[in-house]
Design an enzyme around this catalytic site. Sequence first.
Site, PDB file in Angstrom:
ATOM      1  N   GLY A 105      -3.706  -5.909   6.048  1.00 25.77           N
ATOM      2  CA  GLY A 105      -4.717  -5.008   6.584  1.00 25.77           C
ATOM      3  C   GLY A 105      -5.444  -5.529   7.802  1.00 25.77           C
ATOM      4  O   GLY A 105      -5.829  -4.750   8.684  1.00 25.77           O
ATOM      5  N   THR A 113       0.838  -1.191   0.000  1.00 26.71           N
ATOM      6  CA  THR A 113       0.000   0.000   0.000  1.00 26.71           C
ATOM      7  C   THR A 113       0.872   1.240   0.000  1.00 26.71           C
ATOM      8  O   THR A 113       1.905   1.254   0.650  1.00 26.71           O
ATOM      9  CB  THR A 113      -0.887  -0.009   1.270  1.00 26.71           C
ATOM     10  OG1 THR A 113      -1.668  -1.183   1.254  1.00 26.71           O
ATOM     11  CG2 THR A 113      -1.777   1.212   1.346  1.00 26.71           C
ATOM     12  N   THR A 124       1.075   0.092   5.809  1.00 27.14           N
ATOM     13  CA  THR A 124       1.127  -0.808   4.675  1.00 27.14           C
ATOM     14  C   THR A 124       1.218  -2.233   5.227  1.00 27.14           C
ATOM     15  O   THR A 124       1.577  -2.422   6.384  1.00 27.14           O
ATOM     16  CB  THR A 124       2.345  -0.488   3.781  1.00 27.14           C
ATOM     17  OG1 THR A 124       2.294  -1.293   2.602  1.00 27.14           O
ATOM     18  CG2 THR A 124       3.665  -0.746   4.489  1.00 27.14           C
ATOM     19  N   GLY A 125       0.865  -3.200   4.426  1.00 28.43           N
ATOM     20  CA  GLY A 125       0.978  -4.580   4.880  1.00 28.43           C
ATOM     21  C   GLY A 125      -0.373  -5.244   5.077  1.00 28.43           C
ATOM     22  O   GLY A 125      -1.381  -4.788   4.538  1.00 28.43           O
ATOM     23  N   VAL A 168     -12.738  -6.038   2.822  1.00 34.41           N
ATOM     24  CA  VAL A 168     -12.261  -4.664   2.991  1.00 34.41           C
ATOM     25  C   VAL A 168     -10.986  -4.703   3.826  1.00 34.41           C
ATOM     26  O   VAL A 168     -10.946  -5.347   4.868  1.00 34.41           O
ATOM     27  CB  VAL A 168     -13.323  -3.797   3.706  1.00 34.41           C
ATOM     28  CG1 VAL A 168     -12.802  -2.387   3.962  1.00 34.41           C
ATOM     29  CG2 VAL A 168     -14.610  -3.741   2.869  1.00 34.41           C
ATOM     30  N   GLY A 169      -9.944  -4.051   3.336  1.00 37.72           N
ATOM     31  CA  GLY A 169      -8.677  -3.989   4.072  1.00 37.72           C
ATOM     32  C   GLY A 169      -8.635  -2.767   4.967  1.00 37.72           C
ATOM     33  O   GLY A 169      -9.646  -2.125   5.254  1.00 37.72           O
TER      34      GLY A 169
HETATM   35  N1  GLY Z   1      -2.939  -2.922   3.323  1.00 35.97           N
HETATM   36  C1  GLY Z   1      -3.875  -3.181   2.338  1.00 35.97           C
HETATM   37  C2  GLY Z   1      -4.754  -4.310   2.584  1.00 35.97           C
HETATM   38  O1  GLY Z   1      -4.539  -5.132   3.458  1.00 35.97           O
HETATM   39  O2  GLY Z   1      -5.723  -4.414   1.861  1.00 35.97           O
END
Ligand code: GLY
Length: 207
Positions: free
Chosen positions: A121, A67, A118-119, A96-97
Amino acid sequence: MHPISVARRVMEKTPHVMLTGEGALMFALSEGFPKENLLTETARLAWEEWKKKAEYKPKINVERHDTIGMVAIDSKNRIAGACTTSGMAFKMHGRVGDSPVIGAGMFVDNEVGGAASTGLGEMVLRTLGSFLVVEEMRRGAHPQKAVEKAVKRIVHKYPEQAKENQVGFIAVDKKGRHGAYGIQTGFNYVLYQRGENKIFEAGSLFQ
Ligand code: GLY
């Protein structure tokens, strides 16, 4: 193609915080954004390959983070943040993240600072990670200490998932100080200052 630009229009042109699904599409089209096919040939081929076994093991991308999160501060010390992602590969329809959830994937409080993640979610959603980082800064923590605290919270609560996955945070506070930290190595971030981009390797809990 650029949902982040549609999100900005939601902020600027509606009294709302979030639009989803069909309503978000209708709003984007009404704002003049073209409907585009986001599927790249590389992604299509990877999906065809995945379908041969169709094992449900959704993954964040191989570079260990997925992300793009941004936090900016201007010359008047006003903070802004943005977050955009393609999310997880081969996930369940409707998943949904953290990225679109304010407080999870990104949070800005203009009195304090901003943070983005990021990573994986799910780990960030379960800890409301970006909100946690901003609240730590509100209590006086330096952004570096604040991001480390959020990563450690995630690893403490989800040790098994943390072994195999990445979460990283960036943060900037009202004084313009910044921080970045991840669970795993390999989390790079860019600092843009006085017309110059510099890439840094963030520190990490696991080596
Ligand atoms: N970090 C984005 C997701 O997990 O969708």
